[in-house]
Design a protein around this motif. Structure first.
Motif, short mmCIF file in Angstrom:
data_model
loop_
_atom_site.label_atom_id
_atom_site.label_comp_id
_atom_site.label_asym_id
_atom_site.label_seq_id
_atom_site.Cartn_x
_atom_site.Cartn_y
_atom_site.Cartn_z
N GLY A 494 43.20 25.44 47.02
CA GLY A 494 42.99 26.38 45.92
C GLY A 494 41.74 27.20 46.10
N ALA A 495 40.65 26.58 46.56
CA ALA A 495 39.41 27.31 46.81
C ALA A 495 39.60 28.34 47.92
CB ALA A 495 38.30 26.33 47.17
N THR A 496 40.35 28.01 48.96
CA THR A 496 40.59 28.93 50.07
C THR A 496 41.32 30.18 49.60
OG1 THR A 496 40.70 27.06 51.59
CG2 THR A 496 41.59 29.16 52.36
N LEU A 497 42.35 30.00 48.78
CA LEU A 497 43.11 31.15 48.28
C LEU A 497 42.25 32.02 47.38
CD1 LEU A 497 46.55 29.44 47.54
CD2 LEU A 497 45.80 30.66 49.59
N ALA A 498 41.39 31.41 46.58
CA ALA A 498 40.47 32.19 45.76
C ALA A 498 39.50 32.99 46.63
CB ALA A 498 39.70 31.29 44.80
N GLY A 499 39.06 32.41 47.74
CA GLY A 499 38.16 33.12 48.65
C GLY A 499 38.83 34.33 49.28
N LEU A 500 40.14 34.24 49.61
CA LEU A 500 40.86 35.40 50.14
C LEU A 500 40.85 36.55 49.15
CD1 LEU A 500 44.04 33.80 51.79
CD2 LEU A 500 42.14 34.92 52.95
N ALA A 501 41.17 36.25 47.89
CA ALA A 501 41.16 37.30 46.87
C ALA A 501 39.76 37.83 46.63
CB ALA A 501 41.75 36.75 45.57
N GLY A 502 38.75 36.97 46.72
CA GLY A 502 37.38 37.42 46.52
C GLY A 502 36.93 38.40 47.58
N ALA A 503 37.39 38.23 48.82
CA ALA A 503 37.03 39.15 49.89
C ALA A 503 37.53 40.56 49.59
CB ALA A 503 37.58 38.66 51.22
N VAL A 504 38.75 40.67 49.05
CA VAL A 504 39.28 41.98 48.69
C VAL A 504 38.56 42.53 47.46
CG1 VAL A 504 41.35 43.26 48.04
CG2 VAL A 504 41.53 41.38 49.65
N GLN A 505 38.30 41.66 46.48
CA GLN A 505 37.63 42.11 45.27
C GLN A 505 36.26 42.72 45.57
OE1 GLN A 505 35.64 39.35 42.84
NE2 GLN A 505 36.26 40.27 40.90
N ALA A 506 35.53 42.15 46.52
CA ALA A 506 34.21 42.67 46.86
C ALA A 506 34.29 44.12 47.32
CB ALA A 506 33.57 41.79 47.94
N HIS A 507 35.33 44.47 48.09
CA HIS A 507 35.46 45.84 48.57
C HIS A 507 36.02 46.77 47.51
CE1 HIS A 507 35.13 43.61 52.37
NE2 HIS A 507 34.69 44.73 52.89
N VAL A 508 36.84 46.23 46.60
CA VAL A 508 37.40 47.08 45.54
C VAL A 508 36.33 47.49 44.55
CG1 VAL A 508 38.99 47.10 43.58
CG2 VAL A 508 39.72 46.15 45.77
N THR A 509 35.46 46.55 44.18
CA THR A 509 34.45 46.82 43.15
C THR A 509 33.14 47.37 43.70
OG1 THR A 509 33.68 44.52 43.28
CG2 THR A 509 35.39 45.01 41.66
N TYR A 510 33.00 47.47 45.02
CA TYR A 510 31.78 47.97 45.66
C TYR A 510 30.59 47.01 45.55
CZ TYR A 510 33.65 52.72 46.28
OH TYR A 510 34.38 53.81 46.66
N THR A 511 30.53 46.25 44.44
CA THR A 511 29.35 45.42 44.17
C THR A 511 29.79 44.06 43.66
OG1 THR A 511 28.08 47.39 43.55
CG2 THR A 511 27.20 45.26 42.85
N VAL A 512 29.09 43.00 44.09
CA VAL A 512 29.29 41.67 43.52
C VAL A 512 27.98 41.22 42.88
CG1 VAL A 512 31.17 40.94 45.01
CG2 VAL A 512 28.84 40.64 45.79
N THR A 513 28.06 40.80 41.64
CA THR A 513 26.89 40.35 40.89
C THR A 513 27.19 39.00 40.24
OG1 THR A 513 27.62 41.55 38.92
CG2 THR A 513 26.11 42.70 40.41
N PRO A 514 26.17 38.23 39.89
CA PRO A 514 26.41 36.89 39.29
C PRO A 514 27.15 36.96 37.96
CG PRO A 514 24.15 37.07 40.08
CD PRO A 514 24.73 38.44 40.17
N GLU A 515 26.95 38.06 37.19
CA GLU A 515 27.57 38.13 35.87
C GLU A 515 29.10 38.19 35.94
OE1 GLU A 515 25.02 39.92 36.88
OE2 GLU A 515 23.44 39.02 35.63
#
Length: 610
Positions: A494-515
């Motif tokens: 489950g953590a691995t699949l979330a990491g795959l989606a997170g990699a795409v999200q980082a490029h879609v949103t331009y920025t990753v922040t703790p909030e």
């Protein structure tokens, strides 16, 4: 020889069958004709003008052409008419209601009535009274009411209610009356027979039906996501929800589900083709933004479904794994805010994000998965907060300079894969696809990977072990299943699949922040909404979390007035769903039987006795 005389006490008592009754005392034939005729008139009323001014959105002033909410009332009236004709056994329409049409007529009539009256009240509230309604508006209110009265007059099996107790107080009496009302109301929609077995169609015909259903799903989703104002979206939710319930009560959903079960690979490919066609229905990138974020949210919810739905592990900090993948990918993707100064290809960044999330899943799961229930939930909730606080402190002041603190990793460059720039517009077959449409196609590929992994895992030996652990861990351990290892695999996957989606999200949103990765945040995804998406959609299913995630992201995006009350609204929705449909929108058969064990027991015993 002794002769025994039978007495009344020796006579077996046969329980009386539940009475066939209705909310309104009208002969069944008259009620069916009234509902069907009201449905026809409802369709006609949608072609009339409902108000004199175009100040109300949708322009309901035109005769001969529906607009805005009138289209939704037309759909409700058309469904009422079709199910009404199907109840008469009209040739060519009886296949619409293999499980009976009466319950479907009720729900369709309620959909048309609710939408028409809601529109009339919205016009009055916005423009200043009922005087702003044209005669067509009053006609729509009247004919939908007629159709509703006819529908409610159709008979149903009257369920048993709680008798009055002389010792009860006023509060107990009120609770009993409300319970009896809901029992009768629910019984009005329960007049559903076992679907008649359908004649087996040729394979190509079944595939054509599946393609038509997917095209209809694309049409409904496109209409919902492109609604331009709150009133239209609320009407869409009412019509779509009650319309889907009507199709389910008629047995049509079950019939289509049987077809998709026989052609699972075709259905999966067709679903992704339909989703890929969405950007080609748009003239700009406005709604593709919502589409790609829905895919990210729904895909992460599907990954959480492995942990919660299959293995039965309550994880309240799952969004942290999404954040781990996003941060890991952002740090190696060439961002000037990254302390490493590395710019790897996207496939490498995605693998690093997935691998980092998997490592964190193992590190967190190894010492904690020996806990059960609430204790495990508290530990995972703590992990989510620890992750957020840690990335806040890794700013070069409170700790080493790794995550840039509250500023996050910003200015993440757009992807460029084999010369294809995801940040630039591209023309394909005369259609112009913008940045978010490009990322939507990429996210579809990631979603396909997650769906395949989920499906193959659920059907494997390890998947059956997850289900055994979820149902009864003690019994599973007694049968030789290594519970700790099985749960750790679920947690890591489950953590691995979330990491795959997170990699795409980082490029879609331009920025990753703790909030972005709190337990409860104003904008999903967050742990609370992810868990709600799994529960609302249906635990242990593939399409359930996808539908639940789409709804939980789309509703706040379209209804801006819910911004401050969305947690309250979704909490209320969860309470209502757990009360009336605990198995979720898309029901897993095992969960459905468990949650409705009392409802299924009489039929099972009767069949066994026969």
């Amino acid at each position: 020889m002794t002769t025994q005389t039978a007495t009344a006490a020796d006579t077996p008592i046969t329980p009386a069958a539940p009475a066939r009754t209705a909310f309104v005392n009208i002969p069944t034939g008259v009620a069916r004709a009234t509902a069907t005729g009201g449905g026809v008139l409802t369709v006609v009323s949608a072609f009339l003008a409902w108000t004199w001014t175009s100040a109300f959105p949708g322009d309901l002033t035109v005769y001969g052409y529906p607009g805005g909410l009138q289209w939704l009332v037309l759909v409700g009236g058309a469904l009422t008419t079709l199910f009404g004709l199907a109840s008469y056994g009209v040739k060519g329409l009886n296949w619409l209601a293999p499980a009976g049409a009466d319950a479907a007529i009720k729900l369709s009539a309620i959909a048309a009535f609710a939408t028409a009256w809601y529109t009339a009240l919205a016009i009055s509230a916005q423009l200043g009274g009922l005087v702003n309604l044209e005669p067509g508006g009053f006609v729509a209110m009247a004919v939908t009411l007629v159709a509703l009265i006819g529908a409610l007059a159709l008979p149903f099996e009257r369920p048993a209610t709680q008798p009055a107790d002389p010792e009860d107080g006023a509060w107990d009496d009120l609770k009993r009356e409300l319970s009896n009302f809901w029992t009768l109301f629910k019984g009005g929609f329960a007049a559903q027979r076992t679907p008649a077995p359908a004649r087996r169609l040729p394979g190509y015909a079944e595939i054509l039906i599946i393609a038509a259903v997917l095209a209809l799903g694309l049409l409904v989703f496109t209409y919902g996501i492109t609604t331009e104002y709150d009133e239209l979206f609320l009407g869409f939710l009412v019509t779509a929800g009650l319309g889907a319930a009507a199709l389910g009560k008629a047995g049509l959903v079950g019939r289509v589900a049987a077809l998709t079960a026989r052609h699972r690979n075709v259905t999966m490919v067709g679903a992704f083709v339909a989703a890929a066609a969405f950007p080609f229905t748009q003239s700009d990138d406005q709604y593709a933004t919502i589409g790609v974020n829905i895919l990210i949210f729904a895909t992460v919810a599907l990954g959480l479904n492995i942990v919660v739905g299959l293995a039965g592990l309550l994880d309240l900090g799952y969004v942290a794994f999404l954040g781990v993948g996003a941060y890991a990918a952002a740090m190696v993707s060439g961002s000037p805010s990254s302390p490493f100064g590395v710019h790897l290809p996207f496939w490498a960044a995605m693998l690093i994000g997935a691998a980092t999330s998997m490592v964190f899943g193992v590190l967190i799961g190894a010492p904690t998965l020996r806990l059960r229930g609430d204790y495990l939930a508290i530990v995972t909730l703590g992990f989510g907060e620890i992750f957020r606080i840690a990335v806040l402190n890794l700013d070069g002041t409170s700790g080493p300079d790794i995550t840039n603190g509250s500023n996050g990793i910003s200015s993440i460059p757009n992807l460029n894969i084999f010369g294809f720039d995801f940040g630039a517009e591209h023309s394909i077959a005369g259609f112009t696809l913008g940045r978010f449409a490009n990322y939507l196609f990429l996210m579809l590929l990631v979603t396909l990977i997650v769906v395949v992994v989920f499906r193959r895992s659920a059907e494997s030996r390890i998947g059956r072990a997850w289900v055994a652990i979820r149902e009864d861990e003690t019994a599973a351990l007694a049968m030789g299943i290594n519970g700790f290892r099985v749960k750790l695999i679920a947690f890591a996957l489950g953590a691995t699949l979330a990491g795959l989606a997170g990699a795409v999200q980082a490029h879609v949103t331009y920025t990753v922040t703790p909030e972005q990765y709190q337990f409860a945040h104003a904008v999903p995804p967050n742990s609370a909404f992810l868990l709600a998406a799994v529960v609302l959609g249906g635990m242990g299913t593939i399409s359930g979390p996808l539908i639940g995630g789409a709804l939980l992201f789309l509703i706040p995006a379209k209804l801006q007035f819910l911004a401050d009350y969305q947690l309250f609204a979704f909490g209320l929705a969860l309470i209502l769903l757990m009360r009336f449909r605990p198995e979720g929108i898309v029901a897993n058969r095992r969960n459905q039987l468990e949650f409705h064990e009392k409802d299924e027991a009489p039929a099972t015993l009767t069949k066994a006795g026969a």
